[in-house]
Design a protein around this motif. Structure first.
Motif, PDB file in Angstrom:
ATOM      1  N   ARG A   1       0.842  -1.209   0.000  1.00  0.00           N
ATOM      2  CA  ARG A   1       0.000   0.000   0.000  1.00  0.00           C
ATOM      3  C   ARG A   1       0.871   1.251   0.000  1.00  0.00           C
ATOM      4  O   ARG A   1       0.636   2.199  -0.753  1.00  0.00           O
ATOM      5  CB  ARG A   1      -0.933  -0.006   1.218  1.00  0.00           C
ATOM      6  CG  ARG A   1      -1.824   1.226   1.319  1.00  0.00           C
ATOM      7  CD  ARG A   1      -2.697   1.195   2.546  1.00  0.00           C
ATOM      8  NE  ARG A   1      -1.988   1.116   3.803  1.00  0.00           N
ATOM      9  CZ  ARG A   1      -1.347   2.138   4.389  1.00  0.00           C
ATOM     10  NH1 ARG A   1      -1.306   3.329   3.810  1.00  0.00           N
ATOM     11  NH2 ARG A   1      -0.740   1.969   5.553  1.00  0.00           N
ATOM     12  N   ARG A   2       1.905   1.239   0.825  1.00  0.00           N
ATOM     13  CA  ARG A   2       2.782   2.406   0.908  1.00  0.00           C
ATOM     14  C   ARG A   2       3.573   2.617  -0.376  1.00  0.00           C
ATOM     15  O   ARG A   2       3.804   3.762  -0.780  1.00  0.00           O
ATOM     16  CB  ARG A   2       3.707   2.270   2.113  1.00  0.00           C
ATOM     17  CG  ARG A   2       2.972   2.476   3.420  1.00  0.00           C
ATOM     18  CD  ARG A   2       3.877   2.359   4.607  1.00  0.00           C
ATOM     19  NE  ARG A   2       3.164   2.663   5.843  1.00  0.00           N
ATOM     20  CZ  ARG A   2       3.653   2.459   7.045  1.00  0.00           C
ATOM     21  NH1 ARG A   2       4.861   1.954   7.198  1.00  0.00           N
ATOM     22  NH2 ARG A   2       2.930   2.757   8.112  1.00  0.00           N
ATOM     23  N   ARG A   3       3.993   1.503  -1.014  1.00  0.00           N
ATOM     24  CA  ARG A   3       4.704   1.639  -2.301  1.00  0.00           C
ATOM     25  C   ARG A   3       3.834   2.322  -3.338  1.00  0.00           C
ATOM     26  O   ARG A   3       4.327   3.047  -4.196  1.00  0.00           O
ATOM     27  CB  ARG A   3       5.123   0.256  -2.824  1.00  0.00           C
ATOM     28  CG  ARG A   3       6.393  -0.289  -2.235  1.00  0.00           C
ATOM     29  CD  ARG A   3       6.932  -1.470  -3.018  1.00  0.00           C
ATOM     30  NE  ARG A   3       5.959  -2.514  -3.277  1.00  0.00           N
ATOM     31  CZ  ARG A   3       5.691  -3.525  -2.459  1.00  0.00           C
ATOM     32  NH1 ARG A   3       6.321  -3.635  -1.306  1.00  0.00           N
ATOM     33  NH2 ARG A   3       4.791  -4.440  -2.792  1.00  0.00           N
ATOM     34  N   GLN A   4       2.529   2.091  -3.248  1.00  0.00           N
ATOM     35  CA  GLN A   4       1.589   2.710  -4.188  1.00  0.00           C
ATOM     36  C   GLN A   4       1.232   4.141  -3.773  1.00  0.00           C
ATOM     37  O   GLN A   4       0.513   4.828  -4.497  1.00  0.00           O
ATOM     38  CB  GLN A   4       0.282   1.892  -4.254  1.00  0.00           C
ATOM     39  CG  GLN A   4       0.458   0.477  -4.720  1.00  0.00           C
ATOM     40  CD  GLN A   4       0.811   0.397  -6.191  1.00  0.00           C
ATOM     41  OE1 GLN A   4       0.447   1.269  -6.968  1.00  0.00           O
ATOM     42  NE2 GLN A   4       1.532  -0.629  -6.566  1.00  0.00           N
ATOM     43  N   GLY A   5       1.695   4.561  -2.588  1.00  0.00           N
ATOM     44  CA  GLY A   5       1.352   5.889  -2.092  1.00  0.00           C
ATOM     45  C   GLY A   5      -0.122   6.010  -1.771  1.00  0.00           C
ATOM     46  O   GLY A   5      -0.726   7.071  -1.901  1.00  0.00           O
TER      47      GLY A   5
ATOM     48  N   GLN B   1      -7.643   4.351   3.646  1.00  0.00           N
ATOM     49  CA  GLN B   1      -8.998   4.680   3.220  1.00  0.00           C
ATOM     50  C   GLN B   1      -9.196   4.420   1.724  1.00  0.00           C
ATOM     51  O   GLN B   1     -10.202   3.837   1.310  1.00  0.00           O
ATOM     52  CB  GLN B   1      -9.320   6.135   3.545  1.00  0.00           C
ATOM     53  CG  GLN B   1     -10.748   6.517   3.251  1.00  0.00           C
ATOM     54  CD  GLN B   1     -11.075   7.908   3.771  1.00  0.00           C
ATOM     55  OE1 GLN B   1     -10.214   8.622   4.249  1.00  0.00           O
ATOM     56  NE2 GLN B   1     -12.334   8.279   3.666  1.00  0.00           N
ATOM     57  N   VAL B   2      -8.234   4.811   0.919  1.00  0.00           N
ATOM     58  CA  VAL B   2      -8.339   4.583  -0.525  1.00  0.00           C
ATOM     59  C   VAL B   2      -8.305   3.085  -0.825  1.00  0.00           C
ATOM     60  O   VAL B   2      -9.121   2.580  -1.610  1.00  0.00           O
ATOM     61  CB  VAL B   2      -7.219   5.335  -1.285  1.00  0.00           C
ATOM     62  CG1 VAL B   2      -7.155   4.903  -2.739  1.00  0.00           C
ATOM     63  CG2 VAL B   2      -7.430   6.842  -1.176  1.00  0.00           C
ATOM     64  N   LEU B   3      -7.383   2.363  -0.199  1.00  0.00           N
ATOM     65  CA  LEU B   3      -7.307   0.921  -0.419  1.00  0.00           C
ATOM     66  C   LEU B   3      -8.608   0.239  -0.020  1.00  0.00           C
ATOM     67  O   LEU B   3      -9.139  -0.596  -0.767  1.00  0.00           O
ATOM     68  CB  LEU B   3      -6.146   0.309   0.369  1.00  0.00           C
ATOM     69  CG  LEU B   3      -6.052  -1.220   0.333  1.00  0.00           C
ATOM     70  CD1 LEU B   3      -5.909  -1.730  -1.096  1.00  0.00           C
ATOM     71  CD2 LEU B   3      -4.907  -1.695   1.210  1.00  0.00           C
ATOM     72  N   ALA B   4      -9.130   0.604   1.131  1.00  0.00           N
ATOM     73  CA  ALA B   4     -10.378   0.000   1.603  1.00  0.00           C
ATOM     74  C   ALA B   4     -11.505   0.235   0.605  1.00  0.00           C
ATOM     75  O   ALA B   4     -12.255  -0.689   0.267  1.00  0.00           O
ATOM     76  CB  ALA B   4     -10.752   0.561   2.973  1.00  0.00           C
ATOM     77  N   GLY B   5     -11.618   1.457   0.120  1.00  0.00           N
ATOM     78  CA  GLY B   5     -12.666   1.773  -0.854  1.00  0.00           C
ATOM     79  C   GLY B   5     -12.527   0.975  -2.137  1.00  0.00           C
ATOM     80  O   GLY B   5     -13.505   0.436  -2.658  1.00  0.00           O
ATOM     81  N   ARG B   6     -11.310   0.873  -2.637  1.00  0.00           N
ATOM     82  CA  ARG B   6     -11.081   0.138  -3.890  1.00  0.00           C
ATOM     83  C   ARG B   6     -11.297  -1.364  -3.720  1.00  0.00           C
ATOM     84  O   ARG B   6     -11.695  -2.045  -4.661  1.00  0.00           O
ATOM     85  CB  ARG B   6      -9.667   0.388  -4.397  1.00  0.00           C
ATOM     86  CG  ARG B   6      -9.471   1.784  -4.917  1.00  0.00           C
ATOM     87  CD  ARG B   6      -8.079   1.981  -5.469  1.00  0.00           C
ATOM     88  NE  ARG B   6      -7.896   3.345  -5.923  1.00  0.00           N
ATOM     89  CZ  ARG B   6      -6.741   3.822  -6.362  1.00  0.00           C
ATOM     90  NH1 ARG B   6      -5.671   3.039  -6.422  1.00  0.00           N
ATOM     91  NH2 ARG B   6      -6.658   5.069  -6.750  1.00  0.00           N
TER      92      ARG B   6
ATOM     93  N   SER C   1      -5.947  -6.918  -6.123  1.00  0.00           N
ATOM     94  CA  SER C   1      -6.442  -6.236  -7.315  1.00  0.00           C
ATOM     95  C   SER C   1      -6.449  -4.722  -7.107  1.00  0.00           C
ATOM     96  O   SER C   1      -6.041  -3.966  -7.989  1.00  0.00           O
ATOM     97  CB  SER C   1      -7.839  -6.737  -7.657  1.00  0.00           C
ATOM     98  OG  SER C   1      -8.344  -6.060  -8.775  1.00  0.00           O
ATOM     99  N   ALA C   2      -6.896  -4.282  -5.945  1.00  0.00           N
ATOM    100  CA  ALA C   2      -6.921  -2.842  -5.639  1.00  0.00           C
ATOM    101  C   ALA C   2      -5.516  -2.252  -5.649  1.00  0.00           C
ATOM    102  O   ALA C   2      -5.333  -1.084  -5.989  1.00  0.00           O
ATOM    103  CB  ALA C   2      -7.587  -2.611  -4.286  1.00  0.00           C
ATOM    104  N   LEU C   3      -4.528  -3.067  -5.299  1.00  0.00           N
ATOM    105  CA  LEU C   3      -3.144  -2.612  -5.277  1.00  0.00           C
ATOM    106  C   LEU C   3      -2.437  -2.841  -6.613  1.00  0.00           C
ATOM    107  O   LEU C   3      -1.316  -2.384  -6.814  1.00  0.00           O
ATOM    108  CB  LEU C   3      -2.370  -3.332  -4.169  1.00  0.00           C
ATOM    109  CG  LEU C   3      -2.747  -2.935  -2.746  1.00  0.00           C
ATOM    110  CD1 LEU C   3      -2.231  -3.958  -1.745  1.00  0.00           C
ATOM    111  CD2 LEU C   3      -2.210  -1.544  -2.428  1.00  0.00           C
ATOM    112  N   GLY C   4      -3.088  -3.578  -7.533  1.00  0.00           N
ATOM    113  CA  GLY C   4      -2.467  -3.876  -8.816  1.00  0.00           C
ATOM    114  C   GLY C   4      -1.310  -4.842  -8.708  1.00  0.00           C
ATOM    115  O   GLY C   4      -0.330  -4.727  -9.447  1.00  0.00           O
ATOM    116  N   ILE C   5      -1.410  -5.782  -7.767  1.00  0.00           N
ATOM    117  CA  ILE C   5      -0.341  -6.760  -7.563  1.00  0.00           C
ATOM    118  C   ILE C   5      -0.930  -8.170  -7.582  1.00  0.00           C
ATOM    119  O   ILE C   5      -2.144  -8.346  -7.517  1.00  0.00           O
ATOM    120  CB  ILE C   5       0.406  -6.529  -6.222  1.00  0.00           C
ATOM    121  CG1 ILE C   5      -0.556  -6.667  -5.035  1.00  0.00           C
ATOM    122  CG2 ILE C   5       1.098  -5.161  -6.227  1.00  0.00           C
ATOM    123  CD1 ILE C   5       0.121  -6.604  -3.672  1.00  0.00           C
ATOM    124  N   SER C   6      -0.075  -9.139  -7.640  1.00  0.00           N
ATOM    125  CA  SER C   6      -0.495 -10.535  -7.580  1.00  0.00           C
ATOM    126  C   SER C   6      -0.853 -10.898  -6.141  1.00  0.00           C
ATOM    127  O   SER C   6      -0.217 -10.404  -5.195  1.00  0.00           O
ATOM    128  CB  SER C   6       0.657 -11.428  -8.046  1.00  0.00           C
ATOM    129  OG  SER C   6       0.440 -12.764  -7.674  1.00  0.00           O
TER     130      SER C   6
END
Length: 144
Positions: free
Chosen positions: A75-79, A83-88, A117-122
């Motif tokens: 999450r931090r790598r994505q900046g 709250q944004v992660l939870a929503g996505r 998926s929300a983070l765009g990672i596997s």
């Protein structure tokens, strides 16, 4: 080893007795390892626990590989804020916080997929042992 064992047992949804039975070990040994009353286990016991938990033996020895810490790092790598992660991902901010702080197990495959998926990672980046646990198909299709 104790913290890893507790976390993995909780993620698997097992009691100490259930884990002991699956591993062919005593509940007393599992309890002592989890509580730090025994700092080490024999290689045979370590492998039996790993098989019972469906994780590589290294997962019992690597506290930095906890899904919560991996989630926070991704999450931090994505900046991205919690709250944004939870929503996505379609989960609550409280849930993300509990995961990241190790107070909640990341055990449900749909949640693993939603977060990854929300983070765009596997999904393997959050739960590295998925691939060796027979969930390769989830890892291959984790990205949208």
């Amino acid at each position: 080893m104790g913290e890893c064992l507790v976390r993995l047992r909780h993620e698997a949804g097992l009691t100490q007795q259930e884990l002991a039975d699956l591993a062919g070990l005593s509940r007393d040994l599992v309890r002592k390892l989890e509580q730090g009353l025994r700092a080490t286990a024999s290689v045979t016991s370590l492998l039996a626990l790993a098989r019972a938990l469906k994780v590589p033996a290294s997962a019992l020895l690597e506290p930095s590989a906890s899904p919560g810490l991996l989630l926070r790092a991704a999450r931090r790598r994505q900046g991205m804020s919690q709250q944004v992660l939870a929503g996505r991902a379609g989960v609550t901010v409280s849930y993300v916080s509990l995961l990241e702080n190790g107070h909640r197990a990341l055990a449900h495959l749909p949640t693993i997929r939603a977060l990854s998926s929300a983070l765009g990672i596997s999904p393997m980046e959050l739960v590295p042992w998925l691939a060796v646990s027979g969930y390769n198909h989830i890892c291959r299709c984790g990205r949208n």
